[in-house]
Enzyme design. Structure first.
Site, mmCIF file in Angstrom:
data_model
loop_
_atom_site.group_PDB
_atom_site.id
_atom_site.type_symbol
_atom_site.label_atom_id
_atom_site.label_comp_id
_atom_site.label_asym_id
_atom_site.label_seq_id
_atom_site.Cartn_x
_atom_site.Cartn_y
_atom_site.Cartn_z
ATOM 1 N N ASN A 1 26.513 4.513 13.636
ATOM 2 C CA ASN A 1 25.169 4.791 14.140
ATOM 3 C C ASN A 1 25.123 4.373 15.617
ATOM 4 O OD1 ASN A 1 22.465 4.254 14.892
ATOM 5 N ND2 ASN A 1 21.854 4.033 12.756
ATOM 6 N N GLU B 1 31.577 4.577 1.807
ATOM 7 C CA GLU B 1 30.360 4.876 1.050
ATOM 8 C C GLU B 1 29.661 3.566 0.731
ATOM 9 O OE1 GLU B 1 29.045 7.019 -3.070
ATOM 10 O OE2 GLU B 1 31.170 7.074 -2.511
ATOM 11 N N ASP C 1 23.745 -3.915 8.173
ATOM 12 C CA ASP C 1 23.082 -3.075 7.178
ATOM 13 C C ASP C 1 21.609 -3.389 7.275
ATOM 14 O OD1 ASP C 1 23.743 -0.992 5.212
ATOM 15 O OD2 ASP C 1 22.496 -2.221 3.926
ATOM 16 N N SER C 2 20.837 -2.375 7.471
ATOM 17 C CA SER C 2 19.433 -2.624 7.762
ATOM 18 C C SER C 2 18.580 -1.511 7.206
ATOM 19 C CB SER C 2 19.241 -2.746 9.277
ATOM 20 O OG SER C 2 19.907 -1.687 9.942
ATOM 21 N N GLY D 1 15.854 5.886 14.413
ATOM 22 C CA GLY D 1 15.416 5.765 13.019
ATOM 23 C C GLY D 1 13.905 5.772 12.874
ATOM 24 N N TYR D 2 13.373 4.740 12.205
ATOM 25 C CA TYR D 2 11.944 4.664 11.888
ATOM 26 C C TYR D 2 11.124 3.985 12.990
ATOM 27 C CZ TYR D 2 13.551 5.836 7.151
ATOM 28 O OH TYR D 2 14.121 6.460 6.061
ATOM 29 N N LYS E 1 12.101 -4.922 22.422
ATOM 30 C CA LYS E 1 12.423 -4.744 20.993
ATOM 31 C C LYS E 1 13.612 -5.628 20.611
ATOM 32 C CE LYS E 1 14.394 -1.882 17.453
ATOM 33 N NZ LYS E 1 15.182 -0.732 17.055
ATOM 34 N N HIS F 1 14.361 -7.449 13.836
ATOM 35 C CA HIS F 1 15.080 -7.955 12.655
ATOM 36 C C HIS F 1 16.544 -8.235 13.005
ATOM 37 C CE1 HIS F 1 15.143 -3.688 13.163
ATOM 38 N NE2 HIS F 1 15.931 -3.432 12.148
HETATM 39 P P1 IMP Z 1 22.403 1.735 7.302
HETATM 40 O O1 IMP Z 1 22.296 0.274 7.604
HETATM 41 O O2 IMP Z 1 23.547 2.386 7.974
HETATM 42 O O3 IMP Z 1 22.343 1.993 5.828
HETATM 43 O O4 IMP Z 1 21.155 2.466 7.973
HETATM 44 C C1 IMP Z 1 19.986 1.799 8.163
HETATM 45 C C2 IMP Z 1 18.881 2.755 8.540
HETATM 46 O O5 IMP Z 1 17.681 1.968 8.630
HETATM 47 C C3 IMP Z 1 19.049 3.375 9.908
HETATM 48 O O6 IMP Z 1 19.671 4.618 9.852
HETATM 49 C C4 IMP Z 1 17.602 3.519 10.356
HETATM 50 O O7 IMP Z 1 17.059 4.655 9.808
HETATM 51 C C5 IMP Z 1 16.916 2.342 9.711
HETATM 52 N N1 IMP Z 1 16.850 1.247 10.703
HETATM 53 C C6 IMP Z 1 17.589 0.119 10.740
HETATM 54 N N2 IMP Z 1 17.284 -0.617 11.827
HETATM 55 C C7 IMP Z 1 16.354 0.083 12.483
HETATM 56 C C8 IMP Z 1 15.674 -0.153 13.711
HETATM 57 O O8 IMP Z 1 15.878 -1.131 14.436
HETATM 58 N N3 IMP Z 1 14.790 0.788 14.051
HETATM 59 C C9 IMP Z 1 14.542 1.899 13.309
HETATM 60 N N4 IMP Z 1 15.155 2.174 12.183
HETATM 61 C C10 IMP Z 1 16.067 1.267 11.763
#
Ligand code: IMP
Length: 202
Positions: free
Chosen positions: A15, A45, A74-75, A158-159, A180, A185
């Site tokens: 990402n 995965e 992971d977030s 993302g969000y 930010k 987080h």
């Molecule tokens: P993963 O950790 O790769 O499963 O993806 C985590 C998803 O959570 C990201 O693709 C975002 O959609 C969302 N996310 C995590 N951190 C943030 C942030 O700081 N801002 C906005 N969306 C977030």
């Protein structure tokens, strides 16, 4: 006891938004952050059911593939009225190829379907470090806030365009990235990680 000396650190993520934020956090500490994108590593995965489990899984895969310590993130977004959804499925709610406009619409539709006025939500982040021998350490951070629709701002990822942190009036999508990064987080998890780094160094 483990230590982590400054040097090359593999960012176990595909990402680019996360890579940017992880670089901003770790490079001032002297780490050279090289991402899974730069190294063209395969994307494992996410088969675990928790943020910690998935963070360790991703860091472990990158450490094994490179023979170097790897850092993963992971977030996700946890919406109170949706029992913590999308949670660990935050990326997957955006479908393939990822469309976060769609994912944010889905959050809104689910809230509408509940008929709730509770728009409170949290972003959660687990940062995990894994060494090539399989040892790992994980640190969890969060930031509380609420959701606002329609989405506003194109500065984050993302969000971010629907999340307003407690005490703020603008979304993370509208906020200066440095601001930010100081409150997110990810920053909270990072503070715990650096406290650990200091403790093991002493
Ligand atoms: P993963 O950790 O790769 O499963 O993806 C985590 C998803 O959570 C990201 O693709 C975002 O959609 C969302 N996310 C995590 N951190 C943030 C942030 O700081 N801002 C906005 N969306 C977030």
């Amino acid at each position: 006891m483990r230590t982590l000396s400054a040097g090359e650190l593999i960012a176990a993520t595909h990402n680019s938004g996360k890579v940017k934020e992880l670089k901003a956090l770790f490079e001032p500490l002297g780490f050279k952050v090289v991402s899974a994108i730069d190294l063209d590593l395969p994307e494992p995965e996410e088969t675990e059911k928790t943020f910690v489990g998935n963070a360790i899984l991703k860091a472990k895969a990158a450490a094994e593939a490179t023979g170097k310590p790897a850092l993963s993130d992971d977030s996700g977004l946890a919406v109170t009225a949706l029992d913590g959804a999308p949670g660990i499925y935050s990326a997957r709610w955006a479908g393939e190829p990822r469309d976060f406009g769609l994912a944010m619409e889905k959050v809104r539709a689910e809230l509408d379907a509940k008929g709730t006025t509770d728009y409170s939500a949290r972003f959660i982040c687990v940062l995990a470090i894994c060494w090539p021998d399989g040892h790992s350490e994980a640190f969890e951070g969060e930031i509380a806030g609420h959701l606002e629709f329609p989405p506003r701002g194109d500065r984050g990822f993302g969000y971010d365009p629907i999340f307003v942190a407690t005490g703020e009036t603008i979304t993370f999508g509208e906020m200066d990235p440095d601001r930010k990064h100081a409150m997110s987080h990810r920053a909270d998890a990072f503070k715990k990680l650096t406290a650990w780094l200091e403790a093991v160094a002493n």
